[in-house]
Design a protein around this motif. Structure first.
Motif, short mmCIF file in Angstrom:
data_model
loop_
_atom_site.label_atom_id
_atom_site.label_comp_id
_atom_site.label_asym_id
_atom_site.label_seq_id
_atom_site.Cartn_x
_atom_site.Cartn_y
_atom_site.Cartn_z
N PRO A 137 0.83 -1.21 0.00
CA PRO A 137 0.00 0.00 0.00
C PRO A 137 0.87 1.26 0.00
N ALA A 138 0.33 2.31 -0.55
CA ALA A 138 1.04 3.59 -0.56
C ALA A 138 1.14 4.12 0.87
N MET A 139 2.32 4.61 1.20
CA MET A 139 2.55 5.13 2.54
C MET A 139 2.86 6.62 2.47
N PRO A 140 2.56 7.37 3.54
CA PRO A 140 2.87 8.80 3.53
C PRO A 140 4.37 9.05 3.47
N ALA B 32 11.06 7.62 1.28
CA ALA B 32 10.97 6.71 0.13
C ALA B 32 12.19 5.80 0.05
N GLN B 33 13.34 6.33 0.42
CA GLN B 33 14.56 5.52 0.40
C GLN B 33 14.58 4.53 1.55
N LEU B 34 14.00 4.95 2.68
CA LEU B 34 13.97 4.07 3.84
C LEU B 34 13.16 2.81 3.55
N LEU B 35 12.11 2.93 2.73
CA LEU B 35 11.29 1.76 2.40
C LEU B 35 12.09 0.70 1.67
N ARG B 36 13.16 1.10 1.00
CA ARG B 36 13.97 0.14 0.26
C ARG B 36 15.21 -0.31 1.02
N SER B 37 15.58 0.42 2.07
CA SER B 37 16.84 0.12 2.75
C SER B 37 16.65 -0.68 4.03
N ARG B 38 15.44 -0.68 4.59
CA ARG B 38 15.21 -1.41 5.84
C ARG B 38 14.81 -2.86 5.53
N ALA C 128 -5.80 -13.21 5.06
CA ALA C 128 -4.36 -13.18 5.32
C ALA C 128 -3.69 -12.08 4.50
N TYR C 129 -4.18 -11.86 3.28
CA TYR C 129 -3.63 -10.79 2.44
C TYR C 129 -3.90 -9.42 3.06
N GLU C 130 -5.12 -9.20 3.53
CA GLU C 130 -5.44 -7.93 4.18
C GLU C 130 -4.61 -7.74 5.45
N ALA C 131 -4.40 -8.83 6.19
CA ALA C 131 -3.57 -8.74 7.40
C ALA C 131 -2.13 -8.38 7.03
N ALA C 132 -1.62 -8.95 5.91
CA ALA C 132 -0.25 -8.63 5.49
C ALA C 132 -0.12 -7.16 5.10
N LEU C 133 -1.16 -6.61 4.46
CA LEU C 133 -1.14 -5.18 4.12
C LEU C 133 -1.07 -4.32 5.39
N LEU C 134 -1.87 -4.68 6.38
CA LEU C 134 -1.86 -3.92 7.64
C LEU C 134 -0.54 -4.08 8.37
N HIS C 135 0.03 -5.29 8.32
CA HIS C 135 1.33 -5.51 8.96
C HIS C 135 2.41 -4.67 8.27
N TYR C 136 2.32 -4.55 6.95
CA TYR C 136 3.28 -3.72 6.22
C TYR C 136 3.17 -2.27 6.69
N LYS C 137 1.94 -1.75 6.79
CA LYS C 137 1.76 -0.38 7.25
C LYS C 137 2.34 -0.20 8.66
N SER C 138 2.07 -1.16 9.54
CA SER C 138 2.57 -1.09 10.91
C SER C 138 4.10 -1.10 10.93
N THR C 139 4.71 -1.93 10.08
CA THR C 139 6.17 -2.01 10.03
C THR C 139 6.77 -0.70 9.56
N VAL C 140 6.17 -0.08 8.55
CA VAL C 140 6.68 1.20 8.04
C VAL C 140 6.55 2.29 9.11
N LEU C 141 5.40 2.35 9.78
CA LEU C 141 5.22 3.36 10.83
C LEU C 141 6.21 3.15 11.97
N SER C 142 6.44 1.90 12.34
CA SER C 142 7.43 1.62 13.39
C SER C 142 8.82 2.02 12.96
N ALA C 143 9.14 1.82 11.67
CA ALA C 143 10.45 2.25 11.17
C ALA C 143 10.59 3.76 11.23
N PHE C 144 9.54 4.49 10.84
CA PHE C 144 9.57 5.96 10.94
C PHE C 144 9.78 6.38 12.41
#
Length: 487
Positions: free
Chosen positions: A30-33, A293-299, A377-393
């Motif tokens: 999903p697109a992230m801010p 945008a770079q962090l999404l590829r480096s983490r 499971a796919y919807e859960a993976a999308l939400l987990h991705y969002k959570s991972t990105v927010l935690s990285a920020f």
């Protein structure tokens, strides 16, 4: 006429194969801010100067692969290299990845290519015959040798999506290995810094305990001369005992730290390595700050979450394809006979060819339930991705804020230690001139040592938080070997 029949069949099969691409979701994350800055407040271009160094934040700079070398310590470099070479946990994760990659190769080969098996049979048979017709017992031999082949046509992409889901999960493991690699380096660097800081704290605390003991002894002698009260003696003794009580916990903490460092290096605790001096570690001055945008590829944790999204998307496609027909082709050829000459003669040839088509009709709702499960499971993976990105920020924001506050704290403690040192020198000079008693010198020395302890803690925290920022920035790794999981 045969061509007129086969051409539509080929066209239909080609259309069905092409349509298989649309049976599952795209698998795109999903697109992230993309925030203008990580924290609640914009980070400055640099920290305040502390310990003679101001750290500069270089926005948009690429991550540094071997960032620990920026501490400019050969001893630290050697510890990191030894840990990467000998740590059993990291080696185990790499072996698990190798195993998963080999399993994936086996799965792809078994599911996408025809299977061919060779078989042979030699049999001596005894069987009865009908009464009154020939001998009552018949004995004969059977000799058979043949090749058997089977191929399943992946009309709707069930096999393909299943293989790509497995490949994406191997990608997840590959990124987890990279995360384990980076975590090990950060743990070695942080543990080494903590051990070096504890060595310095223990040395200062030992001097502080000695100074407090001297003060207590001198106060006892002065009481005998009537120069100080008994309460003053008790207070000095209490302070000396309290300071002495801080040494064992520091020594225990130091022992636990070097034991942990030894295990990180793949050693036993009794073979703990020598720790470099805290002053030999240079503070990195230029710190890369990746844009979001770079962090999404480096983490690697974000990359692993993205691979998990792809895997669950392919799971949906596979579960959907299983609702449609399945076509398989079997063929065999060989020779058979009741004797070796018959087996080898022209009449001994045997062959068979066949096709089977199956269409699921009723499975008690299992197939539809499985498809709904994969979509959840796919919807859960999308939400987990969002959570991972927010935690990285959040991780990056906390690291940047910590370095700014660390610099300010170190600047304050350094200023306090400098003032305490100047006061100690002045008090010592006045004592030598006879204008101040020895108790004033002892008191100023204790204040100076206490200020030094605070400065050491602030210095080590700044060094550790710098390592945490490097780890938070990640690295731009090469694409995993299992990039076949991409559509």
């Amino acid at each position: 006429m045969q061509l007129a029949i086969k051409t539509p069949v080929i066209a239909v099969l080609a259309a069905l194969t092409a349509s298989a691409c649309s049976l599952g979701p795209s698998g795109m994350p999903p697109a992230m801010p993309s925030p203008a800055h990580y924290g609640a407040l914009p980070q400055p271009d640099q920290t305040v100067a502390a310990g003679g160094t101001a750290q500069h934040f270089v926005v948009g700079a690429p991550p540094v692969p071997q960032w620990w070398r920026l501490y400019r310590s050969e001893a630290l470099d050697a510890l990191v290299e030894e840990g990467l070479r000998n740590n059993p946990t990291l080696a185990a994760t790499q072996r698990s990845l190798n195993s998963a990659q080999e399993d994936l190769r086996a799965q792809i080969g078994a599911s996408t290519l025809p299977s061919i098996d060779a078989g042979g049979q030699v049999e001596r048979t005894r069987s009865p015959v009908a009464p009154g017709v020939g001998p009552s017992i018949q004995r004969y031999n059977v000799f058979v040798g043949q090749l058997q082949a089977q191929y399943n046509f992946d009309l709707f992409g069930a096999v393909r999506d299943g293989n790509k889901a497995s490949a994406a999960r191997v990608d997840v493991q590959a990124y987890e290995v990279e995360a384990a690699h980076r975590a090990l380096v950060a743990n070695i660097v942080g543990t080494t810094i903590n051990a070096a800081a504890l060595d310095r704290q223990i040395a200062l605390t030992e001097r502080l305990v000695t100074a407090a003991a001297d003060t207590a002894r001198d106060d006892g002698q002065r009481q005998m001369l009537g120069a100080v009260s008994h309460s003053k003696v008790l207070a000095s003794a209490r302070q000396a005992a309290a300071l002495a009580a801080t040494l064992p916990p520091l020594r225990q903490q130091r022992a636990s730290t070097v034991h942990a460092l030894a295990v990180l290096l793949g050693r036993t605790p009794d073979a703990a390595p020598a720790v470099p001096d805290l002053e030999s570690l240079s503070l990195p001055e230029r710190l890369p700050v990746a844009v979001p945008a770079q962090l999404l590829r480096s983490r690697p944790d974000i990359q692993a979450a993205e691979a998990a999204v792809r895997a669950t998307a392919f799971d949906v496609g596979q579960a959907t394809a299983q609702l449609f027909p399945n076509l398989s082709l079997t063929a065999s050829m060989g020779r058979a006979g009741f004797s070796w000459p018959a087996l080898l003669s022209g009449a001994g040839g045997i062959w068979a060819i066949g096709a089977s088509l199956s269409q699921p009709i009723f499975h008690g709702g299992a197939l539809l339930a499985h498809r709904r499960a994969t979509k959840e499971a796919y919807e859960a993976a999308l939400l987990h991705y969002k959570s991972t990105v927010l935690s990285a920020f959040e991780n990056v924001a906390d690291s940047l804020a910590a370095l700014q506050n660390d610099a300010q704290m170190l600047a304050s403690t350094d200023s306090e230690a400098s003032s305490a040192h100047e006061l100690f020198d002045e008090t010592t000079s006045r004592y030598r001139l006879g204008s101040l008693p020895i108790s004033a010198v002892q008191s100023s020395e204790q204040q100076f040592l206490t200020a030094q302890l605070d400065a050491v803690r602030a210095q080590s925290k700044r060094l550790c938080d710098t390592a945490a920022l490097f780890q938070a920035m990640g690295e731009l790794p090469p694409e995993p070997a299992t990039s076949a999981s991409r559509r």
